[in-house]
Design a protein around this motif. Structure first.
Motif, PDB file in Angstrom:
ATOM      1  N   PRO A  69      -3.907  14.332   0.400  1.00 49.31           N
ATOM      2  CA  PRO A  69      -4.200  13.041   1.027  1.00 49.31           C
ATOM      3  C   PRO A  69      -5.491  12.437   0.464  1.00 49.31           C
ATOM      4  CG  PRO A  69      -3.492  14.605   2.683  1.00 49.31           C
ATOM      5  CD  PRO A  69      -3.697  15.389   1.419  1.00 49.31           C
TER       6      PRO A  69
ATOM      7  N   LYS B  72      -2.711   4.013  10.964  1.00 49.90           N
ATOM      8  CA  LYS B  72      -1.316   3.770  11.330  1.00 49.90           C
ATOM      9  C   LYS B  72      -0.988   4.318  12.717  1.00 49.90           C
ATOM     10  CE  LYS B  72       3.405   4.327   9.576  1.00 49.90           C
ATOM     11  NZ  LYS B  72       4.239   4.887   8.471  1.00 49.90           N
TER      12      LYS B  72
ATOM     13  N   LYS C 171      -5.724   5.539   5.929  1.00 56.47           N
ATOM     14  CA  LYS C 171      -4.507   4.801   6.248  1.00 56.47           C
ATOM     15  C   LYS C 171      -3.666   5.493   7.311  1.00 56.47           C
ATOM     16  CE  LYS C 171      -3.832   2.201   1.949  1.00 56.47           C
ATOM     17  NZ  LYS C 171      -2.854   1.851   0.890  1.00 56.47           N
ATOM     18  N   THR C 172      -3.529   6.819   7.200  1.00 60.02           N
ATOM     19  CA  THR C 172      -2.708   7.524   8.185  1.00 60.02           C
ATOM     20  C   THR C 172      -3.336   7.465   9.572  1.00 60.02           C
ATOM     21  OG1 THR C 172      -3.765   9.616   7.565  1.00 60.02           O
ATOM     22  CG2 THR C 172      -1.687   9.082   6.492  1.00 60.02           C
TER      23      THR C 172
ATOM     24  N   ASP D 258      -5.539   4.785  -2.001  1.00 58.77           N
ATOM     25  CA  ASP D 258      -4.162   4.302  -2.104  1.00 58.77           C
ATOM     26  C   ASP D 258      -3.265   5.442  -2.566  1.00 58.77           C
ATOM     27  OD1 ASP D 258      -4.362   4.540  -4.977  1.00 58.77           O
ATOM     28  OD2 ASP D 258      -5.475   2.659  -4.975  1.00 58.77           O
ATOM     29  N   GLU D 259      -1.989   5.111  -2.771  1.00 57.66           N
ATOM     30  CA  GLU D 259      -1.012   6.097  -3.257  1.00 57.66           C
ATOM     31  C   GLU D 259      -0.510   5.726  -4.642  1.00 57.66           C
ATOM     32  OE1 GLU D 259       0.683   5.415   0.976  1.00 57.66           O
ATOM     33  OE2 GLU D 259      -1.016   4.466  -0.024  1.00 57.66           O
TER      34      GLU D 259
ATOM     35  N   SER E 187      -8.752   0.442   5.651  1.00 51.51           N
ATOM     36  CA  SER E 187      -7.373   0.271   6.095  1.00 51.51           C
ATOM     37  C   SER E 187      -7.071  -1.219   6.242  1.00 51.51           C
ATOM     38  CB  SER E 187      -7.177   0.963   7.443  1.00 51.51           C
ATOM     39  OG  SER E 187      -7.901   0.268   8.459  1.00 51.51           O
TER      40      SER E 187
ATOM     41  N   LYS F 175      -1.488  11.537  -2.170  1.00 50.71           N
ATOM     42  CA  LYS F 175      -0.751  11.248  -0.950  1.00 50.71           C
ATOM     43  C   LYS F 175      -1.524  10.212  -0.129  1.00 50.71           C
ATOM     44  CE  LYS F 175       1.339  15.866  -0.602  1.00 50.71           C
ATOM     45  NZ  LYS F 175       1.457  17.081   0.235  1.00 50.71           N
ATOM     46  N   THR F 176      -0.880   9.698   0.904  1.00 54.40           N
ATOM     47  CA  THR F 176      -1.515   8.660   1.725  1.00 54.40           C
ATOM     48  C   THR F 176      -2.874   9.133   2.221  1.00 54.40           C
ATOM     49  OG1 THR F 176       0.671   7.948   2.468  1.00 54.40           O
ATOM     50  CG2 THR F 176      -1.223   7.156   3.719  1.00 54.40           C
TER      51      THR F 176
END
Length: 394
Positions: free
Chosen positions: A47, A132, A128-129, A95-96, A208, A123-124
């Motif tokens: 991540p 979300k 961001k995760t 970013d990814e 984000s 990975k994300t």
């Protein structure tokens, strides 16, 4: 005698020269060539980053391995690893996307090999995760953000407010955390519809998206403490560290000594009972820690339960009490015992650690605090101050 002094001085001079020459034995050869490249690079996405493993060259000139990569447009980072390991860890991607990473073998004289170029698709990233899954909503007196941060990433939770209604945004609170979970609130706002926004930023300034909501803070007041008094029931904790550390210090607001401390000889669990003097619909409460010796250490309260009642049994039994919540004091930095940041101290000692209810409790007059665990004390509990918020029920 003069001859002896001269011989001694000559000996010291020779010894100094010998030491000086010995110190120059470990020199850097500026003419040594750049080392050979690494080989067989394998990439594992993580991540917001990646882990590179590789085969080191059999080259005596190798001092370390360096990776250079771009985390944002024009923003480059380096990761270094000694010649004794075969792993590089990359962090800071927001970013990814696929990123080119240049890996150099570097000599002691800083001469670099030609780069080995690999692609890393992270990975994300946590920024961001976490965003979300964040819950952004109204709360008593303001707005609230609840997050889950399983990777313990260093994050800033930024809350903004539109001050004019025309998208003139001002940051009203920023919360810094590396804890696995967090529950943060910005308060002090009128109970009317207002535009608020929230985004999350990491320590590399990756951001984000921003969520914008029109929210109406719930009306809330700090419950006046002028009617509070202690209620001592059988089985309650009564032994104090000193007569000056009595329970009334939890709410009397005296600047010279606002401190409750049970006896050093007491044991856990232990509990105390407070009569609020009126029925209250609680929205939240604050616990303040003593800064010098009991802030995330010592007898500072870590884990506890809060119970409520409107008719406590005089025998001190628990049948008449209802559990309102189980709580653990948040430590924003998530650092281990014995370590804390200025943000930790500010949160626990100045702002006051916030506690919320997962389910809105019914209105109660009596509260019982059951202390389960301190930070490093076997029995004593120390609390600087308690403040309760919500609505008074007529």
């Amino acid at each position: 005698m003069k001859t002896i002094y001269l011989i001694g001085a000559a000996f010291i001079t020779l010894a100094w020269c010998g030491c000086s020459k010995e110190g120059r034995l470990d020199f850097v050869d500026s003419n040594a060539p750049a080392p050979m490249q690494i080989s067989d690079v394998k990439v594992e996405a993580t991540p917001g980053g990646g882990i590179l493993t590789y085969k080191l060259p059999a080259d005596q000139n190798l001092a370390y391995v360096k990776a250079v990569y771009e985390i944002q447009k024009g923003v480059f980072r380096e990761a270094k690893s000694s010649k004794y390991t075969d792993t590089l860890r990359l962090v800071g991607f927001g970013d990814e996307l696929s990123h080119n990473v240049k890996i150099y073998s570097v000599a002691a004289n800083e001469k670099e090999s030609d780069p080995v170029i690999v692609e890393v698709t992270p990975k994300t990233p946590p920024v961001k995760t976490v965003f979300k899954s964040a819950v952004f909503k109204e709360t008593f007196g303001g707005v609230n953000v609840a997050i889950a941060n399983p990777f313990k990433a260093d994050l800033a939770i930024v809350i903004l407010k539109d001050t004019t209604g025309n998208n003139n945004w001002v940051t009203v609170r920023t919360f810094y955390t590396a804890a696995t979970v967090g529950d943060f609130a910005a308060r002090g706002f009128e109970a009317r519809p207002q535009k608020f926004a929230m985004y999350i930023r990491d320590r590399w300034n990756n951001k984000s998206d921003t969520v914008i909501k029109t929210l109406t803070p719930k009306p809330e007041i700090e419950i006046p403490s002028d009617t509070y008094k202690k209620l001592v029931l059988p089985t309650d904790q009564v032994a104090l560290a000193d007569p000056g550390y009595n329970m009334e210090n939890l709410w009397n607001g005296l600047p010279d000594r606002r401190l409750y401390a049970s006896s050093n000889a007491s044991s856990l669990p232990q509990w105390i009972t407070i009569d609020l003097g009126k029925k209250v619909l609680l929205s939240r409460f604050k616990q303040y820690m003593e800064q010098n010796d009991h802030c995330y250490t010592g007898s500072g309260l870590k884990t506890f339960e809060l119970y409520g009642s409107n008719a406590p049994n005089p025998d001190g039994s628990w049948a008449s009490w209802k559990l309102l919540g189980e709580f653990t004091t948040l430590k924003p930095s998530n650092l281990p015992l014995g370590q804390k940041t200025n943000e930790d101290i500010n949160y626990a000692c100045n702002l006051g650690a916030d506690f919320y209810f997962t389910t809105q409790p019914e209105a109660v007059r009596y509260l019982r605090i059951k202390s389960l665990e301190t930070y490093s004390s076997p029995g004593q509990v120390v609390i600087m101050e308690l403040k309760f918020f919500g609505q008074i029920i007529p």
